[in-house]
Scaffold this active site. Structure first.
Site, PDB file in Angstrom:
ATOM      1  N   HIS A 247      14.947  19.474  15.835  1.00 33.93           N
ATOM      2  CA  HIS A 247      14.008  18.357  15.764  1.00 33.93           C
ATOM      3  C   HIS A 247      12.637  18.839  15.298  1.00 33.93           C
ATOM      4  CE1 HIS A 247      11.473  18.790  19.482  1.00 33.93           C
ATOM      5  NE2 HIS A 247      12.531  19.379  20.000  1.00 33.93           N
TER       6      HIS A 247
ATOM      7  N   ASP B 101      17.231  24.638  19.348  1.00 31.59           N
ATOM      8  CA  ASP B 101      16.031  24.174  20.048  1.00 31.59           C
ATOM      9  C   ASP B 101      15.509  25.314  20.905  1.00 31.59           C
ATOM     10  OD1 ASP B 101      14.054  22.500  21.191  1.00 31.59           O
ATOM     11  OD2 ASP B 101      15.430  20.809  21.356  1.00 31.59           O
TER      12      ASP B 101
ATOM     13  N   GLU C 214      13.046  13.292  18.834  1.00 31.23           N
ATOM     14  CA  GLU C 214      13.817  13.926  19.900  1.00 31.23           C
ATOM     15  C   GLU C 214      13.090  13.836  21.227  1.00 31.23           C
ATOM     16  OE1 GLU C 214      15.077  17.417  22.471  1.00 31.23           O
ATOM     17  OE2 GLU C 214      13.102  16.814  21.718  1.00 31.23           O
TER      18      GLU C 214
END
Length: 329
Positions: free
Chosen positions: A62, A217, A194
């Site tokens: 993201h 992430d 996100e």
């Protein structure tokens, strides 16, 4: 551009949830020499397609960040604000901030709120305005502020705002740049919103309909003084192979494949078992009839603060293990 320079470039771009356009544009320009096709969907997800004959593999990172949205202007020019994403009063007190139009300011405490009971209602933004009228000439209701600190290095550690999750965007760009062969039809997806509930990844996964997916992430590194024991990852421990968090239990086949690859290729890695938080994997694995989904994470301290911390060796290990997974025959 080396990896730290890339992280510095991406973390400096204004791009809170819902306003990711500048980040998307920068990533698209960096990815263009290596992409077969670059598209964006209606929600704003950036999709970099590297064509291949194998199964569809979606790699998601993201590109949005948390932010502070102006909700009210006081008579004296102080700005009240709400949160975009996971923001706590304790983490943002005295943080320097900036708006997209260049106006700067700081988060300050109103009155004499007790430190252990501080809430967002106790805070305001000081942009140097002396009246409501002056504040209205500088920003508007609904404008969003972000941290204005910049990336720096302390030894092998990078200290920066918005490592969550621009560091993973940098990882995917380096994987794309270094890619030589692939056993997959690859979709590098830089998702939006996100921080507001994995919104972008949901629509991207539905549109791409991948055979398998990997969410990249940060993950909590609780290895500092007084930290809660909420996760297993530590800085310098290597690429964090996601086992679970509060949004997903990763597919055991992918957990095993990553573990074997790390051992075979001598890539430093660790297990990522997290009792809180979530990633884009949380919605991707539930898309359509279900998607075999895993995760590779970069351990990060103080993720939503102006001074989050990661270790560059972990970043490089994540690049290595993802590249090995894609190219492994």
């Amino acid at each position: 551009m080396d990896t730290f320079e890339l992280i510095s470039k991406l973390t400096a771009i204004f791009g809170p949830s819902g306003r990711e356009g500048a980040v998307s544009q920068a990533i698209a320009q960096l990815a263009a020499p290596y992409a077969d096709e670059i598209t964006s969907d209606t929600l704003g997800n950036l999709i970099i397609h590297k064509k291949g004959e194998g199964p569809k593999l979606m790699l998601a990172a993201h590109m949005d960040s948390i932010g502070l949205v102006v909700t009210y202007m006081e008579e004296d020019g102080s700005l009240r604000f709400g949160k975009i994403g996971g923001v706590t009063a304790k983490e943002i007190r005295n943080a320097p901030i900036r708006f997209e139009n260049g106006v700067i300011g700081a988060v300050k405490v109103h009155g004499k709120a007790a430190e252990d009971k501080l809430t967002l209602d106790d805070l305001y933004l000081d942009i140097g305005a002396g009246s409501r009228e002056e504040a209205q000439s500088m920003v508007r209701l609904g404008d969003i502020a972000v941290y204005t600190t910049v990336a720096g290095k302390a030894g092998n550690r990078v200290i920066s705002p918005y490592l969550d999750n621009r560091v993973s965007c940098a990882v995917l760009l380096k994987v794309l740049e270094q890619l030589k062969t692939s056993r997959y039809d690859l979709y590098f997806v830089f998702t939006v919103q996100e921080e507001l509930g994995l919104r972008g990844a949901k629509t991207a996964a539905y549109g791409i309909d991948p055979d398998l997916a990997i969410a990249v992430d940060v993950t909590g590194a609780y290895d500092y003084l007084g930290a809660p024991k909420a996760g297993s990852a530590v800085l310098g421990g290597g690429a964090a192979i996601k086992v679970m968090d509060s949004s997903v239990i990763c597919h055991p086949e992918l957990v095993e494949q990553f573990s074997l690859l790390a051992n075979q290729r001598n890539i430093k890695a660790q297990m990522d078992v997290l009792t809180r938080g979530g990633t884009d994997a949380g919605v991707i694995h539930q898309s359509r009839r279900g998607v075999k989904t895993g995760g590779i994470s970069i351990p990060c301290r103080f993720a939503h603060t102006p001074t989050s911390v990661a270790d560059m060796s972990d970043v490089e290990a994540c690049i290595d293990i993802l590249s090995a997974f894609i190219e492994n025959k």
